[in-house]
Design an enzyme around this catalytic site. Sequence first.
Site, short mmCIF file in Angstrom:
data_model
loop_
_atom_site.label_atom_id
_atom_site.label_comp_id
_atom_site.label_asym_id
_atom_site.label_seq_id
_atom_site.Cartn_x
_atom_site.Cartn_y
_atom_site.Cartn_z
N ASP A 1 0.86 -1.19 0.00
CA ASP A 1 0.00 0.00 0.00
C ASP A 1 0.90 1.24 0.00
O ASP A 1 2.09 1.15 0.32
CB ASP A 1 -0.92 0.02 1.23
CG ASP A 1 -1.86 1.24 1.23
OD1 ASP A 1 -2.31 1.65 0.14
OD2 ASP A 1 -2.12 1.80 2.31
N TYR B 1 -0.66 8.84 -2.48
CA TYR B 1 -0.49 8.67 -3.93
C TYR B 1 -1.62 9.38 -4.70
O TYR B 1 -1.43 9.78 -5.85
CB TYR B 1 -0.56 7.17 -4.29
CG TYR B 1 0.68 6.35 -4.05
CD1 TYR B 1 1.77 6.83 -3.32
CD2 TYR B 1 0.77 5.05 -4.55
CE1 TYR B 1 2.90 6.05 -3.10
CE2 TYR B 1 1.89 4.26 -4.35
CZ TYR B 1 2.95 4.76 -3.62
OH TYR B 1 4.05 3.97 -3.41
N GLY B 2 -2.78 9.44 -4.07
CA GLY B 2 -4.01 9.89 -4.76
C GLY B 2 -3.89 11.14 -5.58
O GLY B 2 -4.37 11.21 -6.71
N CYS C 1 -11.06 3.56 -0.47
CA CYS C 1 -9.62 3.71 -0.24
C CYS C 1 -9.35 2.92 1.03
O CYS C 1 -10.13 2.99 1.99
CB CYS C 1 -9.29 5.20 -0.03
SG CYS C 1 -7.64 5.49 0.65
N THR C 2 -8.26 2.17 1.04
CA THR C 2 -8.04 1.26 2.18
C THR C 2 -7.69 2.00 3.47
O THR C 2 -7.68 1.40 4.54
CB THR C 2 -6.93 0.24 1.84
OG1 THR C 2 -5.74 0.94 1.43
CG2 THR C 2 -7.37 -0.69 0.72
N HIS C 3 -7.42 3.30 3.37
CA HIS C 3 -7.23 4.08 4.60
C HIS C 3 -8.56 4.36 5.29
O HIS C 3 -8.58 4.67 6.48
CB HIS C 3 -6.57 5.43 4.27
CG HIS C 3 -5.10 5.35 4.02
ND1 HIS C 3 -4.57 4.78 2.89
CD2 HIS C 3 -4.03 5.79 4.76
CE1 HIS C 3 -3.24 4.87 2.93
NE2 HIS C 3 -2.89 5.47 4.05
N CYS D 1 -4.48 -1.38 -2.10
CA CYS D 1 -4.59 0.05 -2.37
C CYS D 1 -5.39 0.20 -3.66
O CYS D 1 -4.98 -0.33 -4.71
CB CYS D 1 -3.19 0.62 -2.54
SG CYS D 1 -3.14 2.35 -3.02
N ASN D 2 -6.52 0.89 -3.57
CA ASN D 2 -7.35 1.10 -4.77
C ASN D 2 -6.61 1.94 -5.80
O ASN D 2 -6.71 1.72 -7.00
CB ASN D 2 -8.65 1.80 -4.39
CG ASN D 2 -9.52 0.97 -3.48
OD1 ASN D 2 -10.43 0.29 -3.92
ND2 ASN D 2 -9.22 0.97 -2.18
N THR D 3 -5.85 2.92 -5.31
CA THR D 3 -5.17 3.85 -6.20
C THR D 3 -4.08 3.13 -7.01
O THR D 3 -4.02 3.25 -8.24
CB THR D 3 -4.54 4.99 -5.36
OG1 THR D 3 -5.56 5.55 -4.54
CG2 THR D 3 -3.91 6.05 -6.22
N1 DGL Z 1 -4.81 3.45 0.45
C1 DGL Z 1 -4.87 3.88 -0.86
C2 DGL Z 1 -6.13 3.51 -1.62
O1 DGL Z 1 -6.76 2.54 -1.30
C3 DGL Z 1 -4.22 5.12 -1.34
C4 DGL Z 1 -4.13 6.32 -0.49
C5 DGL Z 1 -3.21 7.34 -1.09
O2 DGL Z 1 -2.02 7.12 -1.01
O3 DGL Z 1 -3.69 8.34 -1.64
O4 DGL Z 1 -6.48 4.16 -2.57
#
Ligand code: DGL
Length: 251
Positions: free
Chosen positions: A9, A41-42, A181-183, A72-74
């Site tokens: 992630d 990352y988004g 988003c996994t956060h 991580c979805n992104t």
């Molecule tokens: N946890 C991530 C997700 O599921 C990305 C968060 C990020 O870095 O912007 O998208």
Amino acid sequence: MNDLIGFFDSGVGGISVLHTAHRLMPNENFLFYGDNLNAPYGPRPLEQIRALSAAGINRLLSRGVKAIVIACNTATSAYAEIVRAQHPEMPIVGMEPALKPAHFARHGGQVIVLATDATLRLEKFERLMALYGDDVICVVGEGLVELVEGGKAASSEAEARLYALLGPYIDRQIDAVVLGCTHFPFLRAPIQRLFPQAQLFDGRDGTAQRLKYLLEQRGLLSNDEPGTIEYQSSGGPRAVALMQAMMTSLS
Ligand code: DGL
């Protein structure tokens, strides 16, 4: 097969997925790598997200992992197709916002998808929206990843940020909120307080089940000893301590 399962992630968010997978497969050995130094990352351009995801996933591959979860979805939206094409023999599980089950949970109201800027703007999500995009409100979770990365998921600051982003919709009939988003599972409680009537969806269970299925299919499941979890981060010991604390907070 006691080889490691690699989890990647941009930061601590993937811990929410690791927790579910560990509960489902307690005998597996997991290696979690979070690129906390470069999170979020988004908001980054596609090429940067790809390069950072490649670096993180290559670290896992160099440890000889038997499977990879892009938690991580992104990073999944930006890079999963590329890495799958490079390693066609490797089980690689990615994530996408759980819009499909949320769509079917509607009863006359709307669905909110809360995700990163990149997840919402990339083509993978466009394809999902073409199938299940009726009555969907997309909200970029600006600032939320930073709060979770800062260990402030349960703070009044996080609550205020969520209110700023989602407040405009609290008087509507919102049947479902997708934590894309996994956060964001770490923000579950304050989100539920804003929409007490809504069902909350995230991709953790589906991802863990898919991982188990792929391992089973290839005879790669480990079933003797209790497994281990190793944490690594580009953010150093503080980030690793946060990962461990967040894992415990879910137990
Ligand atoms: N946890 C991530 C997700 O599921 C990305 C968060 C990020 O870095 O912007 O998208």
